[in-house]
Design a protein around this motif. Structure first.
Motif, mmCIF file in Angstrom:
data_model
loop_
_atom_site.group_PDB
_atom_site.id
_atom_site.type_symbol
_atom_site.label_atom_id
_atom_site.label_comp_id
_atom_site.label_asym_id
_atom_site.label_seq_id
_atom_site.Cartn_x
_atom_site.Cartn_y
_atom_site.Cartn_z
ATOM 1 N N ARG A 82 0.891 -1.165 0.010
ATOM 2 C CA ARG A 82 0.290 0.019 0.039
ATOM 3 C C ARG A 82 0.736 1.284 0.071
ATOM 4 O O ARG A 82 0.529 2.184 -0.768
ATOM 5 N N GLU A 83 1.948 1.262 0.538
ATOM 6 C CA GLU A 83 2.674 2.337 0.923
ATOM 7 C C GLU A 83 3.353 2.723 -0.526
ATOM 8 O O GLU A 83 3.500 3.949 -0.816
ATOM 9 N N ALA A 84 3.777 1.624 -1.168
ATOM 10 C CA ALA A 84 4.482 1.838 -2.494
ATOM 11 C C ALA A 84 3.348 2.230 -3.354
ATOM 12 O O ALA A 84 3.755 3.332 -4.287
ATOM 13 N N MET A 85 2.203 1.795 -3.276
ATOM 14 C CA MET A 85 1.334 2.104 -4.415
ATOM 15 C C MET A 85 0.779 3.583 -4.085
ATOM 16 O O MET A 85 0.702 4.352 -5.372
ATOM 17 N N GLU A 86 0.821 4.041 -2.928
ATOM 18 C CA GLU A 86 0.576 5.482 -2.697
ATOM 19 C C GLU A 86 1.410 6.157 -3.424
ATOM 20 O O GLU A 86 1.451 7.336 -4.027
ATOM 21 N N GLY A 87 2.940 5.861 -3.452
ATOM 22 C CA GLY A 87 3.498 6.616 -4.242
ATOM 23 C C GLY A 87 3.734 6.813 -5.654
ATOM 24 O O GLY A 87 4.131 7.820 -6.129
ATOM 25 N N TYR A 88 3.083 5.679 -6.214
ATOM 26 C CA TYR A 88 3.111 5.477 -7.698
ATOM 27 C C TYR A 88 1.770 6.303 -8.087
ATOM 28 O O TYR A 88 1.714 6.912 -9.240
ATOM 29 N N HIS A 89 0.861 6.587 -7.186
ATOM 30 C CA HIS A 89 -0.337 7.368 -7.790
ATOM 31 C C HIS A 89 -0.343 8.615 -8.324
ATOM 32 O O HIS A 89 -1.046 8.910 -9.475
ATOM 33 N N ALA A 90 0.638 9.630 -7.851
ATOM 34 C CA ALA A 90 0.960 10.789 -8.621
ATOM 35 C C ALA A 90 1.381 10.438 -9.840
ATOM 36 O O ALA A 90 1.029 11.342 -10.840
ATOM 37 N N MET A 91 2.332 9.916 -10.192
ATOM 38 C CA MET A 91 2.769 9.396 -11.333
ATOM 39 C C MET A 91 1.484 8.903 -12.345
ATOM 40 O O MET A 91 1.533 9.330 -13.516
ATOM 41 N N MET A 92 0.481 8.119 -11.809
ATOM 42 C CA MET A 92 -0.400 7.705 -12.486
ATOM 43 C C MET A 92 -1.321 8.637 -13.068
ATOM 44 O O MET A 92 -1.727 8.753 -13.967
ATOM 45 N N LEU A 93 -1.410 9.618 -12.119
ATOM 46 C CA LEU A 93 -2.201 10.909 -12.494
ATOM 47 C C LEU A 93 -1.645 11.663 -13.571
ATOM 48 O O LEU A 93 -2.195 12.138 -14.522
ATOM 49 N N SER A 94 -0.237 12.000 -13.653
ATOM 50 C CA SER A 94 0.272 12.638 -14.432
ATOM 51 C C SER A 94 0.386 12.037 -16.088
ATOM 52 O O SER A 94 -0.080 12.607 -16.768
ATOM 53 N N VAL A 95 0.520 10.495 -16.019
ATOM 54 C CA VAL A 95 0.431 10.068 -17.411
ATOM 55 C C VAL A 95 -1.022 9.932 -17.774
ATOM 56 O O VAL A 95 -1.278 10.205 -18.942
ATOM 57 N N ALA A 96 -2.095 9.746 -16.903
ATOM 58 C CA ALA A 96 -3.519 10.227 -17.166
ATOM 59 C C ALA A 96 -3.741 11.423 -17.994
ATOM 60 O O ALA A 96 -4.748 11.582 -18.701
ATOM 61 N N GLY A 97 -3.021 12.404 -17.140
ATOM 62 C CA GLY A 97 -3.079 13.881 -17.726
ATOM 63 C C GLY A 97 -2.602 13.973 -19.219
ATOM 64 O O GLY A 97 -3.229 14.749 -20.190
ATOM 65 N N ARG A 98 -1.753 13.172 -19.627
ATOM 66 C CA ARG A 98 -1.277 13.371 -21.121
ATOM 67 C C ARG A 98 -2.074 12.776 -21.647
ATOM 68 O O ARG A 98 -2.401 13.066 -23.042
ATOM 69 N N LEU A 99 -3.082 11.536 -21.214
ATOM 70 C CA LEU A 99 -3.936 11.009 -22.151
ATOM 71 C C LEU A 99 -4.958 11.788 -22.493
ATOM 72 O O LEU A 99 -5.354 12.151 -23.587
ATOM 73 N N THR A 100 -5.542 12.676 -21.355
ATOM 74 C CA THR A 100 -6.787 13.326 -21.407
ATOM 75 C C THR A 100 -6.301 14.524 -22.490
ATOM 76 O O THR A 100 -7.204 15.159 -23.165
ATOM 77 N N ASP A 101 -4.949 15.159 -22.331
ATOM 78 C CA ASP A 101 -4.671 16.062 -23.223
ATOM 79 C C ASP A 101 -4.633 15.649 -24.648
ATOM 80 O O ASP A 101 -5.211 16.458 -25.404
ATOM 81 N N HIS A 102 -4.296 14.445 -24.734
ATOM 82 C CA HIS A 102 -4.112 14.018 -26.327
ATOM 83 C C HIS A 102 -5.822 13.834 -26.677
ATOM 84 O O HIS A 102 -6.273 14.117 -27.905
ATOM 85 N N TRP A 103 -6.609 13.353 -25.858
ATOM 86 C CA TRP A 103 -8.062 13.261 -26.246
ATOM 87 C C TRP A 103 -8.657 14.594 -26.423
ATOM 88 O O TRP A 103 -9.473 14.507 -27.266
ATOM 89 N N ASP A 104 -8.289 15.560 -25.747
ATOM 90 C CA ASP A 104 -8.826 16.914 -25.820
ATOM 91 C C ASP A 104 -8.423 17.281 -27.222
ATOM 92 O O ASP A 104 -9.361 18.082 -27.769
ATOM 93 N N ARG A 105 -7.257 17.060 -27.861
ATOM 94 C CA ARG A 105 -6.874 17.653 -29.031
ATOM 95 C C ARG A 105 -7.622 16.771 -30.182
ATOM 96 O O ARG A 105 -8.072 17.436 -31.127
ATOM 97 N N GLU A 106 -7.742 15.542 -29.903
ATOM 98 C CA GLU A 106 -8.521 14.617 -31.054
ATOM 99 C C GLU A 106 -10.064 15.206 -31.013
ATOM 100 O O GLU A 106 -10.452 15.325 -31.991
#
Length: 509
Positions: free
Chosen positions: A134-158
């Motif tokens: 759980r501790e490690a997963m919490e550390g990954y969460h912000a990076m998951m959000l960051s990559v998801a933001g790149r996806l939504t930026d891409h979808w916004d452009r599409e």
């Protein structure tokens, strides 16, 4: 717990090579009609869709059946009673065979492809398991959000350009970047490319080659697959170079943040003091990059397909996201776990199309499967997960219908164990399953909050197979949603449902 002393390889009888020799009463197990000498059950078979062919045969032949092709005989199991029996860790263990063994030239004794007796499996498992705490997963969460933001930026452009979106392609980019960033501090730049990253092309090439090997007579493979073999060797060489460069850069910089690569390079086994060799580090990195994104991208793609096909389900899931997250721009780690209905959507998608569609189990000693079918030590069978997940005795006569409420807390408690197996079973089940579930639930929540998903009325689901399953040609149209209102506090009743348990809790514990 990991598999223990019975992990040692079975001392197979001399000449033990086929399922027939390990199943003394194989004749009692049904097979397709019109079997041909030498060729086997090839009439009507499609080498590009062996899983879907097997599902069709399973409906006709029952909960245990066999197929033969070019001298190779395979036994399939899918009935819930037999699947529960073969999940017994005291009598059965993981079997590395078929397409999994075909991946050993690239993944070797990595976590997914290691034989039970190979010591590096236990070493790597013990070293890397804390990386999914759980501790490690919490550390990954912000990076998951960051990559998801790149996806939504891409979808916004599409969306702004009036384009539909390539769901499987974009989910593959998302999950590759997520595991690369969280696990190894690397950025493949997938969303900045018009074509898939060469790593993805090489990975798909190795998976496709591994599957093709299962459909070609072994003596003829060197001739029939000469060109494909050369391409596969080039793909493996590219994967190895990419990972070697990644590891070299980390060693030279000495800068990590405690991710999986740091653990591989710096962590000694807590009891023995052993460390992973450089070769095994490479194999583990490739394993995580391939397995860590390929199955999750498929799960997300199937879930988005079903959400687009069932607007009433999408509306209910979206309402939950709006209620729980409100206008929070970046939901926290704990807020993801509160998306209970979104998680049900994901689980129901994995039920109908488990992206890892089968897992093999072998007998640790002479035994009888289900009290009916004798198996010698070392004999093995494939659990056909899509049919296990459609067993009418468990899921009802409407098992083909998409219904996320099959995974509400009461329904889950009322089902027998070992009836839902999207991540395999036992000690060798997917070590990253909670990582994948958190990532996928987070991404579905973000996409539902931001977009209305519109399917092409002419689209009919087609499934492509390359060891994993993926929707083929799935494109969706998007409509931007208005900004959400502030979050509504979760009620006590909802918290009680949340505490009732995870539908896949216990798999592999």
């Amino acid at each position: 717990m990991a598999e223990t002393d019975s992990d040692t390889p079975a001392a197979l009888p001399k000449g033990f090579r086929s399922a027939e020799q390990g199943w003394p009463e194989l004749h009692r197990i049904p097979h397709p009609p019109y079997r041909l000498p030498l060729l086997g059950d090839v009439l009507g078979a499609n080498r590009r869709t062996p899983v879907q062919d097997s599902v069709r045969l399973a409906r006709r032949l029952g909960p245990v059946f066999r197929r033969k092709a070019f001298g190779k005989e395979f036994v399939f199991v899918w009935g819930s009673r037999l699947a529960a029996d073969i999940a017994d860790e005291s009598r059965f263990a993981k079997h590395v065979g078929l397409g999994v063994a075909n991946l050993r030239p690239v993944a070797g004794d990595g976590l997914f492809t290691a034989y039970n007796h190979e010591p590096n499996w236990q070493l790597a498992h013990d070293v890397l398991a804390p990386g999914f705490s759980r501790e490690a997963m919490e550390g990954y969460h912000a990076m998951m959000l960051s990559v998801a933001g790149r996806l939504t930026d891409h979808w916004d452009r599409e969306l702004a350009a009036g384009h539909t979106v390539d769901v499987p392609g974009d989910m593959t980019k998302l999950t590759l970047e997520t595991i690369a960033r969280t696990g190894f501090g690397h950025d493949f730049g997938s969303f900045e490319r018009s074509q898939p990253h060469p790593f993805v092309a090489a990975m798909v090439g190795t998976l496709t080659y591994a599957q093709r090997l299962n459909t070609v007579p072994s003596p003829l493979a060197p001739v029939l697959m000469r060109d494909a073999s050369r391409r596969n060797a080039a793909h493996i060489a590219y994967l190895n170079r990419t990972v070697d460069d990644l590891v070299r850069a980390r060693r030279e910089s000495g800068r990590g943040d405690g991710d999986l690569l740091d653990r591989m390079l710096e962590t000694a086994h807590p009891e023995t003091g052993e460390r992973l060799s450089d070769e095994n580090v490479r194999r583990q990195v490739i394993t995580f990059l391939v397995a860590g994104h390929e199955t999750t991208s498929g799960a997300l793609s199937f879930a988005l397909h079903y959400l687009s096909q069932h607007p009433e389900v999408a509306a209910r899931a979206r309402a939950e996201v709006d209620r729980v997250w409100g206008d929070t721009p970046a939901p926290g780690y704990d807020q993801v776990a509160k998306l209970r209905y979104v998680r049900r959507v994901l689980d129901e998608s994995l039920r109908l199309w488990p992206t890892a569609p089968a897992f093999a189990r072998e007998a640790r000693q002479d035994t009888v499967l289900g009290g009916e079918h004798p198996m010698l030590r070392g004999a093995w069978a494939l659990v056909l997960t899509p049919m296990l997940h459609r067993d009418p005795e468990v899921w009802g006569a409407d098992a083909e219908r998409f219904d996320p409420d099959r995974f509400d807390a009461k329904a889950v408690r009322g089902r027998a164990p070992h009836t839902f197996k999207p991540f395999g079973t036992g000690a060798r089940a997917c070590i990253g399953r909670q990582f994948a579930l958190h990532e996928a639930t987070l991404v579905l929540g973000l996409l539902l909050r931001r977009y209305d998903l519109r399917s092409d009325p002419a689209y009919r689901l087609r499934v492509t197979e390359r060891l994993t399953l993926m929707p083929e040609g799935l494109r969706l149209a998007l409509e931007q949603r208005p900004a959400p209102a502030p979050a509504t506090p979760v009620t006590g009743a909802e918290e009680a449902v949340s505490a009732a348990g995870c539908p896949v809790h216990g798999i592999g514990d």
